[in-house]
Scaffold this active site. Structure first.
Site, PDB file in Angstrom:
ATOM      1  N   GLY A 260      18.699 -10.057   5.402  1.00 20.26           N
ATOM      2  CA  GLY A 260      18.279  -8.826   6.071  1.00 20.26           C
ATOM      3  C   GLY A 260      17.235  -8.141   5.232  1.00 20.26           C
ATOM      4  O   GLY A 260      16.472  -8.799   4.519  1.00 20.26           O
ATOM      5  N   CYS A 263      12.005  -6.755   4.641  1.00 20.18           N
ATOM      6  CA  CYS A 263      10.881  -7.711   4.611  1.00 20.18           C
ATOM      7  C   CYS A 263      11.132  -9.009   5.369  1.00 20.18           C
ATOM      8  O   CYS A 263      10.397  -9.318   6.312  1.00 20.18           O
ATOM      9  CB  CYS A 263      10.518  -8.023   3.161  1.00 20.18           C
ATOM     10  SG  CYS A 263       9.823  -6.590   2.321  1.00 20.18           S
TER      11      CYS A 263
HETATM   12  N1  NAD Z   1      10.385  -2.599   0.418  1.00 23.38           N
HETATM   13  C1  NAD Z   1      10.098  -3.709  -0.225  1.00 23.38           C
HETATM   14  O1  NAD Z   1      10.906  -4.247  -0.963  1.00 23.38           O
HETATM   15  C2  NAD Z   1       8.724  -4.329  -0.094  1.00 23.38           C
HETATM   16  C3  NAD Z   1       8.333  -5.340  -0.980  1.00 23.38           C
HETATM   17  C4  NAD Z   1       7.067  -5.899  -0.853  1.00 23.38           C
HETATM   18  C5  NAD Z   1       6.221  -5.480   0.161  1.00 23.38           C
HETATM   19  N2  NAD Z   1       6.633  -4.510   1.033  1.00 23.38           N
HETATM   20  C6  NAD Z   1       5.694  -4.069   2.074  1.00 23.38           C
HETATM   21  O2  NAD Z   1       5.129  -2.819   1.676  1.00 23.38           O
HETATM   22  C7  NAD Z   1       4.920  -1.972   2.813  1.00 23.38           C
HETATM   23  C8  NAD Z   1       5.649  -0.654   2.617  1.00 23.38           C
HETATM   24  O3  NAD Z   1       7.035  -0.925   2.560  1.00 23.38           O
HETATM   25  P1  NAD Z   1       8.074   0.177   2.049  1.00 23.38           P
HETATM   26  O4  NAD Z   1       9.403  -0.474   2.062  1.00 23.38           O
HETATM   27  O5  NAD Z   1       7.569   0.805   0.829  1.00 23.38           O
HETATM   28  O6  NAD Z   1       7.971   1.239   3.262  1.00 23.38           O
HETATM   29  P2  NAD Z   1       8.619   2.691   3.361  1.00 23.38           P
HETATM   30  O7  NAD Z   1       8.950   2.897   4.790  1.00 23.38           O
HETATM   31  O8  NAD Z   1       9.662   2.858   2.324  1.00 23.38           O
HETATM   32  O9  NAD Z   1       7.397   3.665   2.950  1.00 23.38           O
HETATM   33  C9  NAD Z   1       6.261   3.848   3.713  1.00 23.38           C
HETATM   34  C10 NAD Z   1       5.792   5.288   3.540  1.00 23.38           C
HETATM   35  O10 NAD Z   1       4.512   5.448   4.134  1.00 23.38           O
HETATM   36  C11 NAD Z   1       4.442   6.781   4.648  1.00 23.38           C
HETATM   37  N3  NAD Z   1       3.329   6.871   5.599  1.00 23.38           N
HETATM   38  C12 NAD Z   1       3.203   6.309   6.822  1.00 23.38           C
HETATM   39  N4  NAD Z   1       2.017   6.657   7.388  1.00 23.38           N
HETATM   40  C13 NAD Z   1       1.369   7.456   6.480  1.00 23.38           C
HETATM   41  C14 NAD Z   1       0.113   8.132   6.475  1.00 23.38           C
HETATM   42  N5  NAD Z   1      -0.720   8.057   7.512  1.00 23.38           N
HETATM   43  N6  NAD Z   1      -0.214   8.854   5.397  1.00 23.38           N
HETATM   44  C15 NAD Z   1       0.621   8.942   4.334  1.00 23.38           C
HETATM   45  N7  NAD Z   1       1.824   8.330   4.287  1.00 23.38           N
HETATM   46  C16 NAD Z   1       2.199   7.597   5.342  1.00 23.38           C
HETATM   47  C17 NAD Z   1       5.812   6.989   5.240  1.00 23.38           C
HETATM   48  O11 NAD Z   1       6.089   8.365   5.424  1.00 23.38           O
HETATM   49  C18 NAD Z   1       6.699   6.325   4.187  1.00 23.38           C
HETATM   50  O12 NAD Z   1       7.129   7.260   3.215  1.00 23.38           O
HETATM   51  C19 NAD Z   1       5.384  -2.781   4.024  1.00 23.38           C
HETATM   52  O13 NAD Z   1       4.283  -3.463   4.566  1.00 23.38           O
HETATM   53  C20 NAD Z   1       6.351  -3.799   3.408  1.00 23.38           C
HETATM   54  O14 NAD Z   1       6.448  -4.973   4.159  1.00 23.38           O
HETATM   55  C21 NAD Z   1       7.855  -3.919   0.918  1.00 23.38           C
END
Ligand code: NAD
Length: 432
Positions: A260, A263
């Protein structure tokens, strides 16, 4: 270097604070005012080991700041990292890139000097091309560069993963931005991280292909575990025997519930959807998705069998509900399928998770959160170990028995079957 992280979630906050700790000036921007206000008060909106200390340290020494003002933050930065979410679209399986393109449109009007725009978010191949098109509407191409630098950190290990990555992938189509990024990452490269420079589209695909491969490994061993259960052999022997082959490797070969998290489920879907657009059938990944989707029903069937198909009024305890240990992230956790399904069949469910109450179950009938392991086990008929938190590894179940013994279904294989059975418990685990 002056850096701006747009999106202060798991990726933006962790990479932002780690860049600050390496001596850069970093502004973390988010449109969520509450999140930014919390951070300004020194409160961390997510659970991630070690993050709080590092944020406080760098916030105090003013290398790390927080803001909701995107325009101003871009003006004052040289490199802008896009770290917003890329969830699955509500209909279909492709990635919803609206957050990415909204940010690109906002950046478009704020390019006051040469800017490097980096996608750290996981984005499908050609997204960088689209961002470039959006920026070109208002800016000359020589004033900006769009780069792909996918992030590979794992929740729960995020700071270590960021600081000691196996590899740093930078996809850029120009020498200047590659030079800047290599310079930014120099402290990590000097500690042994491999720096790989590719063209932008290749970097975008590396991220999806990596996640799809890891999801395949998990699903593979989960299916082998099903076979082991039928034959009566231990899947852990198979994992060890396979994993010692250096071509295979032992990691991600532990059988358990469906994968789950934020990602794997969305990224496996997105890569198949991208491939479909390019008229290529990624049949292996498609079967992985299907197998994983069936996995929760398969484990639920096992629960029904364990309880002799009598679920109504049975008291079931969940130890851990997050998709893995050391995170509070509930996105696509298999507990989100299992708990509502058991509740529908009339079970009375208590759960304990070290990261506390989960709003995801607030509307599910007969589900309650308790604050201690002891409370969670009281009066239980069946204890399901759903997440492999260290907190659960040394529980002496005997100390919690008053009256009849509960059954234990260890979905993470964290206990020795012999030891638990010797204490008189009925014990089930996965693939053994
Ligand atoms: N979580 C992980 O472990 C992980 C690991 C590697 C890659 N990623 C990738 O990284 C990306 C982010 O993942 P995450 O888990 O950090 O997401 P998240 O949902 O925790 O954080 C995203 C943030 O972006 C903000 N946001 C959205 N639109 C915005 C805007 N226009 N201006 C400013 N802020 C804005 C949201 O409010 C939120 O706080 C995704 O593409 C994910 O696939 C995640």
């Amino acid at each position: 270097m002056k850096l701006c992280m747009i999106g202060t979630g798991y990726v933006g906050l962790v990479s932002g604070v780690c860049f600050a700790d390496l001596g850069n000036d970093v502004v973390c921007v988010d449109k969520d005012v509450n999140k930014i206000n919390l951070l300004k008060k020194g409160k961390i909106p997510i659970y991630e080991p070690g993050l709080s200390e590092l944020v406080l340290k760098n916030y105090k020494n003013k290398r790390l700041t927080f803001s909701t003002d995107l325009k101003k933050s871009i003006y004052t930065s040289d490199v802008i990292f896009i770290c917003v979410g890329t969830p699955t679209k509500k209909s279909g399986s492709s990635a919803d890139l609206s957050q990415i393109y909204n940010v690109a449109s906002e950046i478009k009007s704020s390019v006051n000097s040469f800017k490097i725009i980096v996608t750290k978010s996981t984005v499908p191949v050609t997204t960088g091309d689209e961002i470039e098109k959006i920026l070109s509407k208002k800016n000359k191409k020589k004033n900006f560069s769009v780069v792909s630098n996918p992030e590979f950190l794992r929740e729960g290990e995020a700071i270590r993963d960021f600081t000691y990555p196996d590899r740093i992938i930078v996809g850029s189509n120009d020498i200047r931005s590659n030079r800047v990024l290599k310079n930014l990452y120099a402290p990590l490269i000097s500690k042994g991280a491999q720096y790989v420079h590719t063209e932008r589209r290749a970097a975008e695909l590396i991220k999806y292909a990596s996640n799809a491969f890891l999801a395949t490994k998990i699903t593979f061993i989960n299916e082998i575990a099903n076979l082991c259960e039928k034959i009566g052999i231990n899947v852990e022997d198979i994992s060890i025997g396979m994993g010692l082959d250096k071509r295979i490797g032992s990691r991600f070969l532990r059988a358990g519930p469906a994968y789950g998290g934020s990602c794997f489920p969305k990224d496996t879907k997105a890569i198949t959807s991208t491939a479909d657009k390019f008229k290529t059938n990624l049949s292996v990944i498609k079967s992985v998705i299907k197998s994983n989707e069936n996995r929760s029903s398969l484990l639920l069937n096992r629960v029904y069998e364990i309880l002799n198909k009598k679920i109504k009024n049975k008291k079931i305890t969940f130890l851990g509900v997050t998709f893995k240990a050391n995170t509070d992230d509930m996105r696509d956790s298999s507990s989100l399928i299992m708990i509502p399904s058991l509740s529908k069949k009339g079970a009375i469910i208590k759960y304990f998770d070290p990261t506390g109450y989960k709003k995801e179950f607030s509307r599910v009938k007969n589900v309650s959160n308790v604050n201690t392991i002891k409370e969670s086990l009281e009066g239980s008929d069946l204890v399901i170990v759903h997440t492999e938190w260290n907190d659960f590894k040394s529980i002496n179940f005997k100390n919690f028995i008053k009256g009849k013994k509960f059954i234990i279904y260890d979905m993470r294989n964290i206990y020795s079957p012999k030891k638990i059975r010797n204490q008189g418990f009925k014990y089930y685990s996965v693939g053994r």
